[in-house]
Motif scaffolding. Sequence first.
Motif, mmCIF file in Angstrom:
data_model
loop_
_atom_site.group_PDB
_atom_site.id
_atom_site.type_symbol
_atom_site.label_atom_id
_atom_site.label_comp_id
_atom_site.label_asym_id
_atom_site.label_seq_id
_atom_site.Cartn_x
_atom_site.Cartn_y
_atom_site.Cartn_z
ATOM 1 N N ASP A 128 60.977 54.921 86.775
ATOM 2 C CA ASP A 128 60.899 55.598 85.496
ATOM 3 C C ASP A 128 59.690 55.048 84.736
ATOM 4 O O ASP A 128 58.594 55.044 85.233
ATOM 5 N N LYS A 129 59.887 54.545 83.509
ATOM 6 C CA LYS A 129 58.779 54.034 82.712
ATOM 7 C C LYS A 129 58.851 52.521 82.578
ATOM 8 O O LYS A 129 58.204 51.926 81.716
ATOM 9 N N ASN A 130 59.638 51.881 83.405
ATOM 10 C CA ASN A 130 59.808 50.440 83.316
ATOM 11 C C ASN A 130 58.592 49.708 83.848
ATOM 12 O O ASN A 130 57.846 50.215 84.675
ATOM 13 N N ARG A 131 58.406 48.492 83.387
ATOM 14 C CA ARG A 131 57.257 47.684 83.793
ATOM 15 C C ARG A 131 57.728 46.530 84.662
ATOM 16 O O ARG A 131 58.915 46.205 84.709
ATOM 17 N N TRP A 132 56.770 45.942 85.351
ATOM 18 C CA TRP A 132 57.068 44.767 86.164
ATOM 19 C C TRP A 132 56.213 43.625 85.659
ATOM 20 O O TRP A 132 54.997 43.693 85.649
ATOM 21 N N GLU A 133 56.864 42.555 85.193
ATOM 22 C CA GLU A 133 56.140 41.405 84.659
ATOM 23 C C GLU A 133 55.888 40.398 85.765
ATOM 24 O O GLU A 133 56.781 40.098 86.562
ATOM 25 N N SER A 134 54.651 39.855 85.798
ATOM 26 C CA SER A 134 54.338 38.845 86.794
ATOM 27 C C SER A 134 53.204 37.966 86.292
ATOM 28 O O SER A 134 52.191 38.448 85.798
ATOM 29 N N GLU A 135 53.388 36.671 86.428
ATOM 30 C CA GLU A 135 52.343 35.721 86.076
ATOM 31 C C GLU A 135 51.257 35.773 87.148
ATOM 32 O O GLU A 135 51.553 35.741 88.352
ATOM 33 N N ASN A 142 56.560 32.268 93.178
ATOM 34 C CA ASN A 142 56.336 30.927 92.634
ATOM 35 C C ASN A 142 56.423 30.847 91.111
ATOM 36 O O ASN A 142 56.191 29.784 90.538
ATOM 37 N N GLN A 143 56.748 31.938 90.453
ATOM 38 C CA GLN A 143 56.897 31.917 89.001
ATOM 39 C C GLN A 143 58.262 31.327 88.645
ATOM 40 O O GLN A 143 59.279 31.663 89.243
ATOM 41 N N ILE A 144 58.269 30.446 87.643
ATOM 42 C CA ILE A 144 59.537 29.822 87.246
ATOM 43 C C ILE A 144 59.880 30.071 85.784
ATOM 44 O O ILE A 144 60.994 29.784 85.351
ATOM 45 N N ARG A 145 58.941 30.639 85.022
ATOM 46 C CA ARG A 145 59.213 30.972 83.619
ATOM 47 C C ARG A 145 58.944 32.463 83.419
ATOM 48 O O ARG A 145 57.888 32.962 83.781
ATOM 49 N N PHE A 146 59.908 33.131 82.828
ATOM 50 C CA PHE A 146 59.812 34.562 82.599
ATOM 51 C C PHE A 146 60.057 34.872 81.121
ATOM 52 O O PHE A 146 60.732 34.113 80.417
ATOM 53 N N SER A 147 59.517 35.993 80.688
ATOM 54 C CA SER A 147 59.740 36.443 79.327
ATOM 55 C C SER A 147 61.225 36.633 79.069
ATOM 56 O O SER A 147 61.994 37.006 79.970
ATOM 57 N N GLU A 148 61.640 36.407 77.842
ATOM 58 C CA GLU A 148 63.038 36.617 77.477
ATOM 59 C C GLU A 148 63.425 38.086 77.569
ATOM 60 O O GLU A 148 64.613 38.418 77.593
ATOM 61 N N ASP A 149 62.431 38.970 77.615
ATOM 62 C CA ASP A 149 62.714 40.400 77.757
ATOM 63 C C ASP A 149 63.161 40.758 79.173
ATOM 64 O O ASP A 149 63.669 41.855 79.402
ATOM 65 N N ILE A 150 62.937 39.853 80.105
ATOM 66 C CA ILE A 150 63.344 40.098 81.489
ATOM 67 C C ILE A 150 64.737 39.503 81.660
ATOM 68 O O ILE A 150 64.913 38.292 81.601
ATOM 69 N N PRO A 151 65.739 40.324 81.870
ATOM 70 C CA PRO A 151 67.125 39.872 81.749
ATOM 71 C C PRO A 151 67.626 38.887 82.798
ATOM 72 O O PRO A 151 68.247 37.898 82.462
#
Length: 270
Positions: free
Chosen positions: A57-64, A150-159
Amino acid sequence: MPFLYKRLTFQKMTMKILRFDEINSTNVYLYDKMAEGTDISDMVVVAAHQTAGRGMDKNRWESEAGKNLLFSMALNVNYLEAENQFKISQAVAVAMVETLQNFIDSDNFFIKWPNDIYYGDKKLAGMLIQNTINARMMGVSIIGIGLNVNQIRFSEDIPNPISLKMITGEGHDLENILNQLVVNIKNAVDALRYEDKRDEVNNKYIKKLYRYRQWAEYFYQNQVKEMIINGFDKYGRLLLQDKEGAAIVCDVKELQFFPPSYRQDSEADV
């Protein structure tokens, strides 16, 4: 501009891998190239960072940047009937689970319908599959994957995120995982040419289906309902049953796996 990173050859298979330091979306890149008339079959596009990573849909994917695997691969699937396109989603999801089990020996990997990869109750990977159709047959399938490595910190918006490093406490080699995923996904999708392999993929998918035959709460038609997953139809629609015995058929986005009040709303970042 991309550069040709490598040609991955394995058992007479050759995949052309292009790498970007930054791109808007690997799926969009392949789709645009196809629209220009380029033969994108067996092409893989890898990005260290996406400025507009896409999910369903219109969702995004967050990645460092540089921490995870963000890639899309294009496969010719013109041997598959259009009505069976859900088989592609099944094959890719099963291939991902089996590949990840090579790195982490665990039975805790699951496929959350239709094709998210979960570790326990947390989301490890998501994918966006875009297919072209020629009459009654498939054309090209563009398979976009985001895998938290290898990411260990994510935005609080990512449930409810989790990564391989969060599971093991150790870093993982992105190239090694990428190479295995590309080969295994390619082989799994190519195997759909054969009816017995389609049945095998279907059985493996059911075995790893998240919450299969388990009662749980879902958000459906603006209310929380306790339901059980009984399977799916040939088009990939989820088949459920409520406590009153009513049969419910859901397409993507008609159902949330967790009520809105639950912090781990899995639909927020598909």
